[in-house]
Design an enzyme around this catalytic site. Structure first.
Site, PDB file in Angstrom:
ATOM      1  N   ASP A  38       0.815  -1.223   0.000  1.00 23.76           N
ATOM      2  CA  ASP A  38       0.000   0.000   0.000  1.00 23.76           C
ATOM      3  C   ASP A  38       0.846   1.269   0.000  1.00 23.76           C
ATOM      4  O   ASP A  38       0.669   2.148   0.852  1.00 23.76           O
ATOM      5  CB  ASP A  38      -0.919   0.018   1.227  1.00 23.76           C
ATOM      6  CG  ASP A  38      -1.660  -1.285   1.460  1.00 23.76           C
ATOM      7  OD1 ASP A  38      -2.156  -1.849   0.464  1.00 23.76           O
ATOM      8  OD2 ASP A  38      -1.742  -1.742   2.613  1.00 23.76           O
ATOM      9  N   GLU A 245     -11.659   0.160  -3.227  1.00 23.85           N
ATOM     10  CA  GLU A 245     -10.807   0.709  -2.177  1.00 23.85           C
ATOM     11  C   GLU A 245      -9.642   1.459  -2.831  1.00 23.85           C
ATOM     12  O   GLU A 245      -9.589   1.616  -4.049  1.00 23.85           O
ATOM     13  CB  GLU A 245     -10.270  -0.415  -1.270  1.00 23.85           C
ATOM     14  CG  GLU A 245      -9.409  -1.438  -1.989  1.00 23.85           C
ATOM     15  CD  GLU A 245      -9.008  -2.607  -1.094  1.00 23.85           C
ATOM     16  OE1 GLU A 245      -9.407  -2.647   0.085  1.00 23.85           O
ATOM     17  OE2 GLU A 245      -8.293  -3.499  -1.595  1.00 23.85           O
TER      18      GLU A 245
END
Length: 345
Positions: A38, A245
């Site tokens: 991420d 997301e």
């Protein structure tokens, strides 16, 4: 042989472990001494700093709510401009130093304003509900000191901060399934998962302008609507294009690019809009699916070039919760369209 009774996450991991040897990487992991994922990249103090999550080994059963992503702290990375060496600045924030948080320090982001650095992160609160917190430091590498409570009005996961040309800052967030976006209705959390019908507009990402102190929201949370070329919202059933997301916003030639993961179809996709609030007209795929169950990215310009940061599970040979962050160059064509990246030969 794939067991059809397993979760989507388990099924994908089984396939990835079986096929990991066949993926020829174009980009090497930025670091290999820890697992990272991420990656949120920014240029601070004239160099690229990367704010990833820190994957760890866990005995937690793999499931579609992501309980096996059991991260407990964050490291900050930076890239030396001259050598391209990647520096790990060590632990920047740990869950035990966040009064309101219980577990699962998922994808973070950071921002800079007036000599201070702000670190935004999701975690489950003491009731198990995902919230977004903020921590501060005088250094882009941290360590960061967390506020005593989460940002009022925040919920779900994957905070991303965009600084516009006028000095305004906007916080984008949200994630389905384990990210709990489907559990929020009229500002209230419910244990019941509620999704729009297949033909209805998909659950949107969320955003709000940040206050001057960067510690709170300056307005009510807004929806980020992604529409097709006819102006119709992308629907729930369109999981090749709908938001799941991993929000990110960058600006190129006066246009706003909202990019995101499609989740269970594993694309990094994007839309283009005329302002930070959208709507954003769907354009296509930035990054094709990678090795691993998740796909998560950031986009940054440095020294006249654009870069895409992303992760995959190549370092762990396909274990979906043990990932590594990578970097590759990104190109906009003359019309402003992003040329799709494939991470493998």
């Amino acid at each position: 042989m794939i067991n059809k009774e397993v979760s989507d996450a388990e099924r994908k991991q089984q396939l990835d472990i079986e096929n990991a040897h066949s993926f020829k990487q174009k980009d090497e992991p930025l670091v290999s001494h820890i697992y990272t994922a991420d990656p949120s990249a920014h240029v601070f103090e004239d160099k690229i700093y990367i704010y990833p999550s820190h994957d760890i080994e866990t005995d937690t059963q793999i499931n579609d709510d992501g309980d096996h992503f059991a991260m407990k702290d964050y490291h900050v990375l930076s890239i030396d401009n001259d050598t391209n060496d990647v520096i790990d600045h060590g632990v920047a924030l740990s869950v035990e130093n966040v009064k309101w948080a219980s577990k699962q320090m998922w994808a973070p982001d950071a921002a800079h304003k007036n000599g201070a650095y702000y670190f935004y992160f999701p975690a489950r609160d003491l009731q198990g509900i995902f919230r977004i917190g903020v921590a501060t430091s005088h250094s882009p590498a941290g360590p960061f000191v967390a506020e005593d409570n989460y940002i009022e009005g925040s919920f779900s996961i994957d905070p991303a901060v965009f600084e516009d040309d006028d000095g305004s800052y906007y916080l984008y967030f949200g994630g389905l399934w384990g990210g709990q976006l489907q559990n929020w209705h009229e500002g209230q959390f419910s244990q019941q998962d509620i999704y729009p019908e297949d033909e209805q507009a998909a659950l949107p990402a969320k955003m709000a302008k940040l206050s001057d102190d960067m510690l709170s929201l300056a307005e009510e949370v807004q929806d980020i609507v992604i529409v097709d070329e006819k102006g119709h919202p992308i629907t729930t059933a369109d999981n090749q294009r709908r938001f799941f997301e991993a929000s990110w916003v960058h600006k190129h030639n006066g246009k706003y690019y909202f990019s995101y993961s499609t989740g269970d179809t594993h694309n990094i996709a994007y839309g283009i809009g005329d302002n930070p609030y959208g709507p954003f007209v769907y354009q296509g795929v930035i990054l094709n699916p990678v090795l691993g169950w998740t796909n998560h990215h950031s986009i940054v310009e440095h020294q006249g070039k654009w870069f895409l940061f992303y992760h995959d599970a190549s370092l762990s040979s396909g274990q979906t919760h043990l990932r590594c962050v990578k970097k590759t160059q990104l190109h906009h064509d003359l019309d402003g369209q992003i040329i799709t990246v494939t991470a493998y030969e």
